[in-house]
Design a protein around this motif. Structure first.
Motif, PDB file in Angstrom:
ATOM      1  N   ARG A  41       0.821  -1.209   0.000  1.00 19.05           N
ATOM      2  CA  ARG A  41       0.000   0.000   0.000  1.00 19.05           C
ATOM      3  C   ARG A  41       0.860   1.266   0.000  1.00 19.05           C
ATOM      4  O   ARG A  41       2.020   1.263   0.399  1.00 19.05           O
ATOM      5  N   ARG A 215      -4.128   3.970  -4.580  1.00 18.65           N
ATOM      6  CA  ARG A 215      -4.124   2.530  -4.827  1.00 18.65           C
ATOM      7  C   ARG A 215      -4.395   2.290  -6.300  1.00 18.65           C
ATOM      8  O   ARG A 215      -5.398   2.761  -6.841  1.00 18.65           O
ATOM      9  N   ARG A 217      -4.975  -0.479  -9.359  1.00 20.81           N
ATOM     10  CA  ARG A 217      -5.366  -1.824  -9.754  1.00 20.81           C
ATOM     11  C   ARG A 217      -5.208  -1.907 -11.269  1.00 20.81           C
ATOM     12  O   ARG A 217      -5.089  -0.879 -11.936  1.00 20.81           O
ATOM     13  N   ARG A 220      -8.190   0.225 -12.624  1.00 18.54           N
ATOM     14  CA  ARG A 220      -8.517   1.568 -12.146  1.00 18.54           C
ATOM     15  C   ARG A 220      -7.502   2.040 -11.122  1.00 18.54           C
ATOM     16  O   ARG A 220      -6.744   1.251 -10.557  1.00 18.54           O
ATOM     17  N   ASP A 222      -7.450   4.603  -7.639  1.00 13.98           N
ATOM     18  CA  ASP A 222      -8.147   5.435  -6.660  1.00 13.98           C
ATOM     19  C   ASP A 222      -7.129   6.332  -5.978  1.00 13.98           C
ATOM     20  O   ASP A 222      -6.018   5.895  -5.638  1.00 13.98           O
ATOM     21  N   TRP A 229     -11.785  12.292  -3.149  1.00 18.51           N
ATOM     22  CA  TRP A 229     -11.548  10.911  -3.563  1.00 18.51           C
ATOM     23  C   TRP A 229     -11.908  10.804  -5.042  1.00 18.51           C
ATOM     24  O   TRP A 229     -13.040  11.090  -5.438  1.00 18.51           O
ATOM     25  N   THR A 231     -11.660   8.373  -8.703  1.00 14.90           N
ATOM     26  CA  THR A 231     -11.466   7.058  -9.302  1.00 14.90           C
ATOM     27  C   THR A 231     -11.298   7.241 -10.798  1.00 14.90           C
ATOM     28  O   THR A 231     -12.127   7.899 -11.440  1.00 14.90           O
ATOM     29  N   VAL A 253     -13.563   4.575   4.176  1.00 16.40           N
ATOM     30  CA  VAL A 253     -13.111   4.607   2.789  1.00 16.40           C
ATOM     31  C   VAL A 253     -11.710   4.013   2.669  1.00 16.40           C
ATOM     32  O   VAL A 253     -11.415   3.253   1.738  1.00 16.40           O
ATOM     33  N   ASP A 256     -12.253   0.159   2.995  1.00 16.44           N
ATOM     34  CA  ASP A 256     -13.017  -0.497   1.936  1.00 16.44           C
ATOM     35  C   ASP A 256     -12.373  -0.353   0.566  1.00 16.44           C
ATOM     36  O   ASP A 256     -12.409  -1.279  -0.251  1.00 16.44           O
ATOM     37  N   THR A 257     -11.788   0.808   0.272  1.00 15.45           N
ATOM     38  CA  THR A 257     -11.282   1.087  -1.072  1.00 15.45           C
ATOM     39  C   THR A 257      -9.774   0.961  -1.177  1.00 15.45           C
ATOM     40  O   THR A 257      -9.252   0.459  -2.170  1.00 15.45           O
ATOM     41  N   PHE A 258      -9.067   1.416  -0.134  1.00 17.26           N
ATOM     42  CA  PHE A 258      -7.603   1.480  -0.220  1.00 17.26           C
ATOM     43  C   PHE A 258      -6.900   0.348   0.525  1.00 17.26           C
ATOM     44  O   PHE A 258      -5.667   0.292   0.540  1.00 17.26           O
TER      45      PHE A 258
END
Length: 281
Positions: A41, A215, A217, A220, A222, A229, A231, A253, A256-258
């Protein structure tokens, strides 16, 4: 040099989910680079919350591997370099100046590696946050497309009287935005400690005034910049979604997202520190 003898290599590779060959080949380098960027991360939370970031390898391993927390380029590069050293790769540390479209000459506070494999040199930039998901061969005019994301590497004058390299990415207008510049002047852990001190403690550092988390992927990216925030799809040139958060929303957030599930005390500190920063604007 890079303290590879102090690294728990098995733990690092297990954290990456890497079970491939350990020979110092281009295939191994590309696989490790990709796995690191997708798994380890990225955030500036220690600088923002505490004004202190340790570059001792034991602390980095505990933070990024055992606790699964994030860090920024200096932490990433020292962990990654220790692993490459253990695996027998030949490489040089370098420092870059962040550009992101500005023409200002900013401090050289971005850390990367130049890795040599079979006589060819590769830029391995694993600590940018939204880093390329593959290494990029160090050749002028190289224009790779990596998971739908377009890059351009050019050799040119990067500051008055100094030649070096510029890494670009496609921008919202379809042109090229300079991400960062760098020279081939070798850098060592001691040099990175100087840059780290500035980034983590100086009032001139952007990382002490707001949380910044990224982060990437394959499909995508983020990004959390303060309370904004965004995306962005891999094939998009500008954010597809943008949301303004309340400070109290940050811990959820992040989890859940990062992939950053903070302990309660740290989550409370993040909310409190962000509220204070917003009031000071």
């Amino acid at each position: 040099m890079w303290h590879g003898d102090q690294l728990d290599l098995d733990a690092y590779l297990a954290h990456l989910g890497y079970e491939g060959d350990r020979a110092p080949t281009l295939e191994t380098l590309r696989a490790l680079h990709r796995a690191h960027v997708l798994t380890v991360r990225w955030d500036n939370l220690d600088a923002f919350l505490r004004g202190s970031v340790s570059l001792d390898l034991a602390d980095i391993q505990d933070k990024l591997i055992r606790r699964g927390r994030g860090g920024y380029c200096f932490e990433h590069i020292l962990l990654y370099a220790a692993a490459l050293e253990r695996l027998g790769f030949t490489f040089t540390g370098v420092s870059g100046r962040i550009r992101m479209g500005t023409d200002k000459i900013l401090p050289a506070t971005h850390a990367m590696l130049l890795v040599t494999v079979d006589g060819r040199r590769w830029l391995s930039d694993i600590g940018f946050g939204a880093s390329p998901l593959d290494v990029i061969e160090l050749t002028d005019g190289n224009e790779p497309v990596i998971d739908g994301r377009r890059f351009l590497l050019r050799r040119t004058e990067i500051t008055p009287g100094a030649d070096g390299w510029v890494l670009h990415h496609r921008d919202a207008g379809g042109g090229w935005t300079a991400r960062h510049t760098f020279t081939e002047n070798p850098q060592y852990p001691a040099d990175y400690r100087v840059g780290n001190h500035f980034i983590a403690t100086s009032s001139h550092s952007p990382f002490v005034s707001r949380p910044f988390v990224q982060r990437i992927r394959p499909e995508r990216t983020d990004q959390l910049d303060g309370l904004t925030w965004t995306t962005t799809a891999a094939t998009s040139l500008s954010p597809d979604e943008e949301r303004l958060l309340e400070p109290a929303e940050l811990p959820k957030v992040l989890a859940d997202t990062f992939g950053q599930d903070l302990p309660d005390a740290e989550a409370e500190l993040l909310v409190e520190r962000t509220e204070r920063a917003e009031r000071a604007r």
